[in-house]
Design a protein around this motif. Sequence first.
Motif, mmCIF file in Angstrom:
data_model
loop_
_atom_site.group_PDB
_atom_site.id
_atom_site.type_symbol
_atom_site.label_atom_id
_atom_site.label_comp_id
_atom_site.label_asym_id
_atom_site.label_seq_id
_atom_site.Cartn_x
_atom_site.Cartn_y
_atom_site.Cartn_z
ATOM 1 N N SER A 117 -55.532 48.390 -1.160
ATOM 2 C CA SER A 117 -55.882 49.040 -2.341
ATOM 3 C C SER A 117 -55.756 47.919 -3.400
ATOM 4 O O SER A 117 -55.594 46.807 -3.327
ATOM 5 N N ALA A 191 -58.107 54.277 1.143
ATOM 6 C CA ALA A 191 -58.210 53.237 0.157
ATOM 7 C C ALA A 191 -57.529 53.660 -0.957
ATOM 8 O O ALA A 191 -57.346 55.100 -1.396
ATOM 9 N N TRP A 192 -56.811 52.729 -2.137
ATOM 10 C CA TRP A 192 -55.995 53.101 -3.190
ATOM 11 C C TRP A 192 -56.110 52.876 -4.425
ATOM 12 O O TRP A 192 -56.304 51.474 -4.800
ATOM 13 N N PRO A 202 -61.532 53.264 -10.259
ATOM 14 C CA PRO A 202 -61.932 53.939 -9.283
ATOM 15 C C PRO A 202 -63.834 53.628 -9.225
ATOM 16 O O PRO A 202 -63.546 54.100 -7.246
ATOM 17 N N MET A 205 -63.647 50.966 -6.673
ATOM 18 C CA MET A 205 -63.417 50.637 -4.949
ATOM 19 C C MET A 205 -63.742 51.974 -4.980
ATOM 20 O O MET A 205 -63.853 51.979 -2.814
ATOM 21 N N ARG A 206 -64.791 52.053 -4.469
ATOM 22 C CA ARG A 206 -65.852 53.050 -3.643
ATOM 23 C C ARG A 206 -66.630 52.451 -2.632
ATOM 24 O O ARG A 206 -66.851 52.758 -1.476
ATOM 25 N N LEU A 218 -61.061 57.931 -0.296
ATOM 26 C CA LEU A 218 -60.476 56.858 -1.693
ATOM 27 C C LEU A 218 -59.462 58.129 -2.571
ATOM 28 O O LEU A 218 -59.342 59.149 -2.315
ATOM 29 N N ASP A 252 -67.080 59.903 1.828
ATOM 30 C CA ASP A 252 -66.587 59.526 0.403
ATOM 31 C C ASP A 252 -65.556 60.989 0.163
ATOM 32 O O ASP A 252 -66.186 62.149 -0.341
ATOM 33 N N THR A 254 -62.538 61.962 -2.566
ATOM 34 C CA THR A 254 -61.547 61.460 -4.089
ATOM 35 C C THR A 254 -59.841 62.606 -3.969
ATOM 36 O O THR A 254 -60.772 63.601 -4.005
#
Length: 255
Positions: A117, A191-192, A202, A205-206, A218, A252, A254
Motif C-alpha cells: 500500500s 494493493a491499496w 492509482p 500502483m497498477r 488494486l 487487474d 479496482t
Amino acid sequence: MSGAGSWFDQRFRSPTARHSLYCFPFAGGSASYYADWAAYVDGSVELVPVQLPGRGARMTEPLATSLDAVADEVAGLIAAAPTVPLLFGHSMGAILAFETARRLRAWGRGVGYLFVSGRPAPPVVRPLRPVSSLPLPEFVGVLRDYGCIDEEILAHDELLDLLLPMMRSDFSLIERYRYRPGAPLDCPILAWCGDRDPEVPPEAMRGWGDETCSGFELRVRPGGHFFVTEHREEVAQAVRHAARRGTTGERDATV
C-alpha cells in the motif's frame, strides 16, 4: 546477525497459526504501528510486525544502511519458520516486503500473498527528489506533508532530535533503492492506495501487477498517504480473507 527475537515483535504469535503476516514499516515507522491489527486476525493467521534497528526495543542499535541487507536478513529468518508467510508493507515497507518476497522465491520458499500500500510499483523512483539531507526546516516540512510524524512530536524539540536520525536514515534507504528487473513473483499481489495521495496515484500502483504471474487486485480508498490508518480494519480483514481463499485469479481489478 540479529535473531528473530530482534527483528520480529513476538507478542502476537499463535501456536495454531498456519500463516504468519509479516508487516513491514514505512519510513520512520516501527512495529508498534501494526499492534492494533491483532484484533482483526484470528488464530490461523498470526501477526508478526517487523522491527527495524534504531527504534523501539532496538533504539540503541545502529541504523540500517542497506535495504537489500535488511531484506536478506529478514528473508532468511522467515524462510526458517514453519508457517506460510504473508507479507504486508506500507510505503517504504512495500519495497521491503517485495524484496523479501523476491529472495524467498529465489530460495524456493513459497509466499502466500504480497500485500502493498501507498507506494508506486518498484520500478517507479520515489521520492521524486532526495530529501534525507535537506536542512532541518525543509526536512520537517517533508515529514509534515507526508503525515508520517505527529504534530506533537514536531513541536517537541527533544523528541524530534531523537527521531530525526532514524527518519533521515529511512528516507535515505528508499532514495537509494533502484529496482532490478527479474522474474515475476508466483504469489498474488493485493494493493491499496488513497485517492488523495499526491505521490501515489492509482495508475502508479497498477504496475505492481507486472511483478506477479499470479493474481493482482488494486483497491482505492478515501484518504491521503496514510489512508491505511483509518482503514486498518478493512485492510487487516482483507489480508485474513485473502489468506483463506488463495489467489484471486484476477489480473487487474479496482474495487
